[in-house]
Design a protein around this motif. Structure first.
Motif, mmCIF file in Angstrom:
data_model
loop_
_atom_site.group_PDB
_atom_site.id
_atom_site.type_symbol
_atom_site.label_atom_id
_atom_site.label_comp_id
_atom_site.label_asym_id
_atom_site.label_seq_id
_atom_site.Cartn_x
_atom_site.Cartn_y
_atom_site.Cartn_z
ATOM 1 N N ARG A 27 4.674 -2.394 1.325
ATOM 2 C CA ARG A 27 5.074 -1.816 2.449
ATOM 3 C C ARG A 27 3.287 -1.074 2.420
ATOM 4 N NH1 ARG A 27 8.538 3.391 -0.484
ATOM 5 N NH2 ARG A 27 7.220 2.261 -1.786
ATOM 6 N N CYS A 28 2.230 -1.087 4.138
ATOM 7 C CA CYS A 28 1.590 -0.889 3.965
ATOM 8 C C CYS A 28 1.129 0.488 5.103
ATOM 9 C CB CYS A 28 0.628 -1.662 4.436
ATOM 10 S SG CYS A 28 0.601 -3.827 3.225
ATOM 11 N N GLU A 29 0.065 1.048 5.520
ATOM 12 C CA GLU A 29 -0.251 1.735 6.115
ATOM 13 C C GLU A 29 -0.420 1.231 6.691
ATOM 14 O OE1 GLU A 29 -1.241 6.016 7.737
ATOM 15 O OE2 GLU A 29 -0.356 4.893 5.765
ATOM 16 N N PHE A 30 -0.302 1.401 8.548
ATOM 17 C CA PHE A 30 -0.001 0.928 9.924
ATOM 18 C C PHE A 30 -0.891 1.940 10.711
ATOM 19 C CE2 PHE A 30 0.648 -0.431 13.706
ATOM 20 C CZ PHE A 30 0.656 -1.502 14.650
ATOM 21 N N LEU A 31 -1.850 0.976 11.310
ATOM 22 C CA LEU A 31 -2.792 1.645 12.442
ATOM 23 C C LEU A 31 -2.262 1.209 13.852
ATOM 24 C CD1 LEU A 31 -4.624 3.696 12.585
ATOM 25 C CD2 LEU A 31 -6.587 2.163 12.883
ATOM 26 N N CYS A 58 -1.358 -6.301 2.422
ATOM 27 C CA CYS A 58 -1.645 -5.239 2.693
ATOM 28 C C CYS A 58 -3.210 -5.657 2.935
ATOM 29 C CB CYS A 58 -1.694 -3.540 2.125
ATOM 30 S SG CYS A 58 -0.120 -3.113 1.682
ATOM 31 N N MET A 59 -3.841 -4.937 4.008
ATOM 32 C CA MET A 59 -4.977 -5.141 4.390
ATOM 33 C C MET A 59 -5.718 -3.888 4.994
ATOM 34 S SD MET A 59 -6.133 -5.767 8.166
ATOM 35 C CE MET A 59 -4.896 -5.214 9.451
ATOM 36 N N GLY A 60 -7.132 -3.648 5.317
ATOM 37 C CA GLY A 60 -8.160 -2.822 5.954
ATOM 38 C C GLY A 60 -8.820 -2.791 6.152
ATOM 39 N N PHE A 61 -9.307 -2.584 7.431
ATOM 40 C CA PHE A 61 -10.960 -3.356 8.198
ATOM 41 C C PHE A 61 -10.893 -1.486 8.636
ATOM 42 C CE2 PHE A 61 -13.902 -4.544 11.535
ATOM 43 C CZ PHE A 61 -14.061 -5.439 11.372
ATOM 44 N N TYR A 62 -12.772 -1.559 7.772
ATOM 45 C CA TYR A 62 -13.368 -0.402 8.438
ATOM 46 C C TYR A 62 -14.117 -0.419 8.678
ATOM 47 C CZ TYR A 62 -9.609 0.017 4.824
ATOM 48 O OH TYR A 62 -8.697 0.254 4.468
ATOM 49 N N GLY A 75 -3.068 -2.224 7.801
ATOM 50 C CA GLY A 75 -0.931 -2.978 8.357
ATOM 51 C C GLY A 75 -0.998 -4.085 7.370
ATOM 52 N N CYS A 76 -0.090 -5.127 7.336
ATOM 53 C CA CYS A 76 0.015 -6.114 6.132
ATOM 54 C C CYS A 76 -0.794 -6.999 6.731
ATOM 55 C CB CYS A 76 1.309 -6.688 6.772
ATOM 56 S SG CYS A 76 2.459 -5.225 6.095
ATOM 57 N N ASP A 77 -1.274 -7.813 6.052
ATOM 58 C CA ASP A 77 -1.946 -8.955 6.519
ATOM 59 C C ASP A 77 -1.097 -10.225 7.409
ATOM 60 O OD1 ASP A 77 -3.773 -11.878 5.564
ATOM 61 O OD2 ASP A 77 -5.429 -9.652 4.842
ATOM 62 N N VAL A 78 -1.587 -10.715 7.825
ATOM 63 C CA VAL A 78 -1.162 -12.059 8.921
ATOM 64 C C VAL A 78 -1.785 -13.024 7.939
ATOM 65 C CG1 VAL A 78 -0.943 -10.118 11.083
ATOM 66 C CG2 VAL A 78 -3.338 -11.463 10.248
#
Length: 505
Positions: A27-31, A58-62, A75-78
């Motif tokens: 489960r990942c945070e989704f934007l 999960c992945m994040g790009f900030y 979100g989930c890493d593709v």
């Protein structure tokens, strides 16, 4: 100096949040944002939570703004399916961005990074050795500058002749392109994970081609276009998936790619694409006429999409190599709900990959004869029809697309009602259909297009609109010029279309 750590916490407090009963994955945070369009298809989304379909990461790009981390993609890493770090932790940052991949639920809501100052090197005890090192490094730097200048001149020697175009990506890049970038080799990009298509529903066929059929379908409540490849055409599926999966391969002038996988009931290979309301440009023009402003809008978005496809683009350590479409026709252009055009069907495309800074291209090309058979014959450039295209020159294949663009602009404007004033608008015809009939042979096209250098006739009623006709004539004829090197770039064609008058009269 001691390392310092900044910990940025954002997200929301969750109480009693639970996944659907059948789900047992990450489960990942989704934007919710335009940049997250591709990430959405990596798993089911419920509010701000995404349940990953085929990854444990999960992945994040900030983006770092005023010392704060602003999320741009969550979100989930593709790409990755396994990752080791349970926390969203990075040790380096590129310009004003940081990113992470982590392996615990909602780990992408917390990003931590260490920025360590560079250690001070002790002064050299031998001043003469220092000066020798400076001279050697300076000499190598100067030679590097000369080498880059020579390469630059070779790549853009025709820029002034064709009025600019693609050069602006290099000399005046957008802010996101500026700064020091270490390009990642386009040959080493990971393949996107296949989608879970268990709930895919095929509703009706909307188009059929040589290697695949296109269906209207539904997946997770959304209406989509489903391109279905029989198992015998797996190679065509993989080739088109490769093009869609290139980094930065997102542009309004290209059909939006949602993912790929295997259709569970029939075992066919599937590409999921955004469904275009009006179908192909060929079908649209067959049943509709357009006014002047609509025709300019369609011509501009068509040429802008092709210009983007042809561009060798670097951004945020990602590399989109230049791509030649290879089969540009009105059947492979879609008309979207807002009246813009988008390119599709990259089964005959050629990707020009450059790796590790080496001055050579890794190119996957077919012979001219095979390309003329695989592509739509009537849109094939003279040099490809004759089989004398220089396959060692990527510009030749790209300029073949520009020839087809000229035919498409003629085809589009031939259905513009404002250009005929009081005269009736003729029925839609494909290029060379009036001269050679509905199914011209290769020999007929070589004789007419290559040897006699004939082109579709510009309708006489257009000539009464002096200003518009002069500009249109120049754009079309400079695109379908017999000599590849004399043709415009797609970007230059887009710029010229944008400069057309607001009214044709």
């Amino acid at each position: 100096m001691q390392p310092w750590k900044v910990i940025l916490l954002f997200g929301q407090f969750r109480v009693g949040l639970s996944a659907p009963a059948e789900f047992k994955g990450r489960r990942c945070e989704f934007l919710t944002s335009p940049r997250n369009a591709n990430v959405k298809w990596a798993g089911n989304v419920s509010g701000t939570v995404q349940y990953c379909a085929s990854t444990r990461c999960c992945m994040g790009f900030y983006r770092i703004a005023n010392g704060q981390a602003v999320p741009e993609q969550l979100g989930c890493d593709v790409f990755q399916t396994n990752c080791l770090d349970p926390t969203c932790h990075v040790f380096t940052r590129q310009e004003n961005t940081v990113s992470c991949v982590c392996s615990s639920d909602f780990c992408n809501t917390n990003v931590t990074w260490n920025l360590e100052s560079q250690p001070q090197h002790p002064p050299s005890l031998n001043e003469s050795s220092t000066w020798v090192a400076v001279i050697v490094i300076g000499t190598l730097f100067i030679f590097s500058i000369f080498y880059v200048m020579i390469r630059y001149r070779s790549l853009f020697k025709d820029w002034a002749r064709f009025g600019g175009g693609d050069r602006e990506y290099y000399e005046n890049p957008p802010s996101s392109l500026k700064g020091t970038v270490t390009p990642q080799c386009s040959c080493d990009q990971p393949a996107a994970s296949d989608l879970d298509l268990t709930n895919l529903e095929l509703q009706q066929v909307v188009a059929s081609g040589h290697f695949a059929s296109v269906w209207q379908g539904r997946l997770c409540g959304a209406t989509v276009a489903v391109k279905v490849f029989p198992t015998a055409h797996r190679r065509s599926f993989l080739k088109e998936k490769e093009v869609f999966g290139l980094p930065l391969m997102e542009h309004p002038g290209l059909v939006h790619f949602m993912g790929a996988g295997m259709e569970p009931t029939g075992g066919h290979w599937v590409l999921l694409l955004e469904l275009a309301k009006y179908g192909s440009l060929k079908n649209f023009l067959s049943s509709n006429t357009i006014d002047w402003l609509s025709s300019v809008k369609m011509a501009q978005t068509l040429s802008q999409g092709l210009a983007f496809l042809h561009t060798d683009l670097y951004r945020n350590e990602l590399h989109k190599p230049a791509v030649a479409h290879g089969d540009l026709s009105s059947s492979n252009v879609l008309v979207q709900m807002d009246g813009t055009c988008a390119l599709c069907d990259f089964g005959c495309a050629t990707v020009f990959r450059s790796c590790s800074g080496q001055p050579r291209w890794q190119q996957q090309r077919e012979s001219a004869q095979l390309r003329s058979q695989a592509g739509t014959l009537r849109y094939t450039s003279p040099e490809v029809l004759e089989g004398c295209v220089n396959l060692n020159n990527d510009r030749c294949l790209i300029q073949g697309d520009v020839y087809a663009l000229g035919l498409l602009l003629w085809e589009l404007w031939a259905r513009c009602s404002d250009l005929y004033a009081e005269s009736p608008v003729p029925e839609h015809q494909l290029p060379y259909e009036a001269e050679l009939g509905p199914s011209p042979s290769l020999d007929e096209l070589i004789l007419s297009v290559s040897e006699r250098r004939e082109r579709p006739i510009l309708p006489t009623p257009w000539r009464q609109f002096t200003q518009a006709f002069s500009a249109m004539k120049d754009i079309i004829e400079d695109c379908w010029d017999h000599e590849p090197d004399a043709r415009l770039t797609a970007q230059c064609a887009a710029d010229r279309v944008a400069a057309l008058p607001k009214h044709c009269g």
